[in-house]
Every structure is written in structure tokens, then in C-alpha cells.
Design a protein around this motif. Structure first.
Motif, PDB file in Angstrom:
ATOM      1  N   LEU A   1      39.428  36.994  40.400  1.00 50.37           N
ATOM      2  CA  LEU A   1      38.138  36.599  40.627  1.00 50.37           C
ATOM      3  C   LEU A   1      37.332  37.037  41.756  1.00 50.37           C
ATOM      4  O   LEU A   1      36.277  37.146  41.931  1.00 50.37           O
ATOM      5  CB  LEU A   1      38.089  34.927  40.229  1.00 50.37           C
ATOM      6  N   VAL A   2      38.317  36.898  42.953  1.00 48.81           N
ATOM      7  CA  VAL A   2      37.721  37.429  44.291  1.00 48.81           C
ATOM      8  C   VAL A   2      37.299  38.748  44.048  1.00 48.81           C
ATOM      9  O   VAL A   2      36.312  38.934  44.541  1.00 48.81           O
ATOM     10  CB  VAL A   2      38.551  37.208  45.260  1.00 48.81           C
ATOM     11  N   GLN A   3      38.068  39.614  43.436  1.00 46.60           N
ATOM     12  CA  GLN A   3      37.565  41.079  43.290  1.00 46.60           C
ATOM     13  C   GLN A   3      36.451  41.306  42.446  1.00 46.60           C
ATOM     14  O   GLN A   3      35.672  41.885  42.771  1.00 46.60           O
ATOM     15  CB  GLN A   3      38.921  41.839  42.474  1.00 46.60           C
ATOM     16  N   LEU A   4      36.284  40.261  41.339  1.00 51.33           N
ATOM     17  CA  LEU A   4      35.005  40.598  40.575  1.00 51.33           C
ATOM     18  C   LEU A   4      33.962  40.052  41.400  1.00 51.33           C
ATOM     19  O   LEU A   4      32.841  40.753  41.266  1.00 51.33           O
ATOM     20  CB  LEU A   4      35.362  39.715  39.205  1.00 51.33           C
ATOM     21  N   PHE A   5      34.245  38.957  42.024  1.00 53.29           N
ATOM     22  CA  PHE A   5      32.863  38.303  42.817  1.00 53.29           C
ATOM     23  C   PHE A   5      32.498  39.372  43.730  1.00 53.29           C
ATOM     24  O   PHE A   5      31.155  39.177  43.888  1.00 53.29           O
ATOM     25  CB  PHE A   5      33.391  37.145  43.492  1.00 53.29           C
ATOM     26  N   PHE A   6      33.171  40.204  44.570  1.00 55.72           N
ATOM     27  CA  PHE A   6      32.758  41.055  45.438  1.00 55.72           C
ATOM     28  C   PHE A   6      32.769  42.489  44.837  1.00 55.72           C
ATOM     29  O   PHE A   6      32.821  43.422  45.486  1.00 55.72           O
ATOM     30  CB  PHE A   6      33.575  41.118  46.698  1.00 55.72           C
ATOM     31  N   SER A   7      32.627  42.547  43.499  1.00 53.56           N
ATOM     32  CA  SER A   7      32.615  44.019  43.010  1.00 53.56           C
ATOM     33  C   SER A   7      31.560  44.895  43.196  1.00 53.56           C
ATOM     34  O   SER A   7      31.442  46.071  42.825  1.00 53.56           O
ATOM     35  CB  SER A   7      33.043  43.811  41.542  1.00 53.56           C
TER      36      SER A   7
ATOM     37  N   VAL B   1      40.378  47.817  37.024  1.00 52.81           N
ATOM     38  CA  VAL B   1      41.166  46.586  37.329  1.00 52.81           C
ATOM     39  C   VAL B   1      41.183  45.714  36.056  1.00 52.81           C
ATOM     40  O   VAL B   1      42.291  45.040  35.785  1.00 52.81           O
ATOM     41  CB  VAL B   1      40.503  46.035  38.661  1.00 52.81           C
TER      42      VAL B   1
ATOM     43  N   ASP C   1      43.809  26.491  40.983  1.00 51.86           N
ATOM     44  CA  ASP C   1      44.671  27.811  40.718  1.00 51.86           C
ATOM     45  C   ASP C   1      43.681  28.952  41.478  1.00 51.86           C
ATOM     46  O   ASP C   1      42.586  29.153  40.808  1.00 51.86           O
ATOM     47  CB  ASP C   1      45.310  28.237  39.586  1.00 51.86           C
ATOM     48  N   ARG C   2      44.316  29.431  42.431  1.00 52.19           N
ATOM     49  CA  ARG C   2      43.584  30.741  43.067  1.00 52.19           C
ATOM     50  C   ARG C   2      43.844  32.059  42.316  1.00 52.19           C
ATOM     51  O   ARG C   2      45.003  32.173  42.305  1.00 52.19           O
ATOM     52  CB  ARG C   2      43.905  30.748  44.455  1.00 52.19           C
ATOM     53  N   ASP C   3      42.795  32.781  41.961  1.00 50.02           N
ATOM     54  CA  ASP C   3      43.048  33.968  41.208  1.00 50.02           C
ATOM     55  C   ASP C   3      42.303  35.078  41.557  1.00 50.02           C
ATOM     56  O   ASP C   3      41.041  35.334  41.988  1.00 50.02           O
ATOM     57  CB  ASP C   3      42.485  33.795  39.625  1.00 50.02           C
ATOM     58  N   PRO C   4      43.200  35.872  42.717  1.00 55.38           N
ATOM     59  CA  PRO C   4      42.472  37.138  43.414  1.00 55.38           C
ATOM     60  C   PRO C   4      41.751  37.823  42.446  1.00 55.38           C
ATOM     61  O   PRO C   4      40.678  38.720  42.701  1.00 55.38           O
ATOM     62  CB  PRO C   4      43.877  37.912  43.445  1.00 55.38           C
TER      63      PRO C   4
ATOM     64  N   ALA D   1      34.139  40.035  30.066  1.00 57.89           N
ATOM     65  CA  ALA D   1      33.479  40.607  31.348  1.00 57.89           C
ATOM     66  C   ALA D   1      33.574  42.143  31.267  1.00 57.89           C
ATOM     67  O   ALA D   1      32.667  42.796  31.787  1.00 57.89           O
ATOM     68  CB  ALA D   1      34.839  40.249  32.407  1.00 57.89           C
TER      69      ALA D   1
END
Lengths: 188, 188
Positions: free
Chosen positions: B98-104, B115, B93-96, B170
Motif C-alpha cells: 500500500l505504501v508503494q501504491l500510495f507513492f506510485s 508489482v 497490519d502494515r502493508d508495504p 487496482a
DNA sequence: GAGAGCATGTAAGAGGTTACATGATTCC
DNA sequence: GGAATCATGTAACCTCTTACATGCTCTC
């Protein structure tokens, strides 16, 4: 469209080829929450160039295949920053195992149990793999980037664990019900 | 292809129209782990008929639109039972988020925090909705069908809760780091 | 008169997967 | 000699979503 934004994120860190994005970035860092296919990375990069979010420069190599190095543009940076600030809906995650369980009335309890147990060993393996990822615990993280990476991992660990707990609950519930019905029914 | 199998499951319980499958079955019972679109239900039913897994009979109604009642075939039943026993890989399951957090790293901590807080209220709302679903707790379930339905709900509750716990972690981690950097940097 | 319920469908597109192709170099 | 690495791509397909269309009846 998070693949696009993940690509923008990596390109913002440094210009790279599609190949590097796949093998050095996606497969090594975000694969467990956003796996990305090679084909799709190339296709998306193409589209991003078309849309003015990135540019590509061909680097000729003599002993190896030429490569295209992608860089983020100012427009790409703006797009990324804007997207990063946007709140979004939680994704729906469809889980076939739940469908199987939901309709397990049509199969033997033993068959359902073995499906659940097989899922359990899958999740255990995935959890083990996540545990092997080496990022400092939250309290000891250095820069923000490390903390962010750790936090994404943290969710992976927590949710796999929650799933495993649930699997145990389900296995318990179904096997204890099965024992009961064997006693009350005629011995088999 | 779980939509197909979910449809087979419902048809195995009783013959129904596409409309009923959508409004009475999917939307009312499995929507939280397998939402299904009307368009896709109709298309999939067509295909199932083509493949011999179901049959359809048109029922003419005078005051309402005619309807097609679908029934499962013997082949459909076999296909269902076989699939129900098959172990499968956990879905990705892809969670956008997490992508946002990863590049925060590319946005202000405050923006990331808002967010995360917005996600928190979304998940709280979803949890509340799941809690409002009325199925007896595991220990008090009657037939197997009820237990199975309860267990799927149980996973929903557990995983939403785990996600919420993580969101708190988080939010804590990022806001406490933010306080620290404000102190050490020049006052703003 | 407007909107909800009943009931089925078409068309187009987004996002992702699988299989396959190319061709040089380097390692076992 | 065979496999892995480097590097990019095409074609076909599957699943799911969005927007739109039809047309009758019943309720407010």
C-alpha cells in the motif's frame, strides 16, 4: 523498512519537519495502513541523514522551538524509486482474536461470543471511520496521486467488510452450535 | 503477547517439548495466522517457567538429545482462561504494497502494474495453499475444537480472496487510466 | 559420505511502543 | 490557571527475525 520509504515519499513531495510528517502526513493520510510513532519517525530521519538519503537544515524561530527541515537527496530519490518497483512478500498478520478462537475449547461459548461481538463493534467503528474519509470514488479520480490514495482506501473498506462478514459467520456458527448442545444436554 | 498464550493453549492440550510445539503444533495448525520462530518459542517457554505459568522436566534420552517436556501449571491455566475471555483491539497490519501504491506517482504505471501482478500471484499461491488444508466445512464440523479451527481457516480464505479482488480492481483502474493518458498524450 | 531429523540454545539486530522531559505561546 | 500547539528528543522495553553452533543417529 517501509517507514523509511514512506518518509522518502513524503519528502519527495516536499521538504518538511519531523513534526509535520507526523501530524500532517502520517496521521492524516496513511495512518490506516501504516501508522507511525513520533519517536520512530525522528529516529528514522536521523538514520536517513546518516545514510545520505536526506539532509536537514535547522530553521531558527524566535517565538517557537527551532525546527529541522528535512529534504530528500538524489540518493534518497533513487532509493525510493528503486524500492517502489520492488515486488515483496505479503506481510504476515498475526491476529490475537484467531488465537482466542482457536483455543476457545477452554472457555464457555458465551465468553467466546462476547469476545467476538466486542470485535464486531470495534471493526464496525473502524469501518465507519474509513467511510468518513473523503476521496472521490475510483471512477472519478483526477490525477494518479488521487487514484492511488483512493485505491489504498478501497482495500481498507474491502478488508474491514470481509472481516465483519466473517465475524457474523463465526458468531452464527458458534451460537447455533450452542443452542443444539443445550437441547441435547440436560436443561440448565 | 499472544505467542505466550498460544503456547499455553497447546500445553493445556498436552505437555510437550519446544521442538514439538514448533514442528507439530505451530507449523501444522496456526502457522497461517500466527507463525512462530523456533528461537522465540524457546525463549518464551523459559520466561513462562520463570513466571510460574509452566514447568519443565528433562527427559534423558540415550541415542538422541535430551529433551525438556513442558507442562502447564494451574496458574498458567488461569492466565490462559482469563486471556481467552479478554476483548482486544484489532491488530494494525502494515502493508508495504500500500505504501508503494500510495507513492506510485514517482514511478511508471507499468512498474506499479508489475508489482501488483507479482503480488497477485503471491496471494493466489497462498490462497491455493489454504484451500489445500483439510478441515470439514463449518456445517459438518464435529467437536468445538474442529469448528474453531475451521473458522480460523475460513477467515484466511475470505481475506485472501478479498485481497485478490482488490488487486484486480487496482490493476484494472491503473491500466485503464494508463490507456487513456496514452491516447490523449502524444503517441509513444 | 551427505543430508535429514532430533533437540536446544546464543548473539545480534530490526522495527515498534510507552513513558517521560523540555519550554515557549496561545486559547478557554 | 490549565490545556493545547509547536518541536525535538532520551531511555527502556517488547516482539520477532537471522545467523550460527552443537552433536548424535538414521537413511540414501
Amino acid at each position: 523498512m517501509s517507514l523509511k520509504h514512506a518518509l522518502l515519499g513524503f519528502l519527495r513531495r516536499k521538504p518538511q519537519t519531523g513534526y509535520a510528517l507526523k501530524t500532517e502526513q502520517f496521521d492524516k493520510s496513511v495512518a490506516y495502513f501504516w501508522p507511525a510513532d513520533q519517536t520512530q519517525i525522528y529516529k528514522t530521519l536521523d538514520k536517513m541523514v546518516e545514510d545520505g538519503l536526506a539532509t536537514s537544515k535547522i530553521e531558527v524561530q524566535l517565538d517557537r522551538p527551532n525546527r529541522k527541515i528535512y529534504s530528500i537527496t538524489a540518493q534518497g530519490s533513487r532509493e525510493l524509486e528503486q524500492w517502489l518497483c520492488e515486488p515483496g512478500k505479503p506481510p504476515v498478520d498475526r491476529d490475537p482474536l484467531l488465537v482466542q478462537l482457536f483455543f476457545s475449547e477452554f472457555i464457555d461459548a458465551d465468553d467466546m461470543l462476547s469476545v467476538l461481538k466486542s470485535a464486531k463493534s470495534e471493526y464496525q467503528a473502524q469501518l465507519k471511520q474509513l467511510r468518513s474519509i473523503d476521496i472521490a470514488p475510483v471512477a472519478k479520480c483526477g490525477e494518479g496521486r488521487e487514484l492511488a490514495a483512493r485505491l489504498t482506501l478501497e482495500l481498507g473498506l474491502k478488508s474491514k467488510q470481509a472481516y465483519l462478514d466473517w465475524l457474523d459467520q463465526a458468531i452464527d456458527a458458534i451460537s447455533s452450535r450452542q443452542r443444539k448442545s443445550k437441547k441435547s444436554g440436560r436443561a440448565k
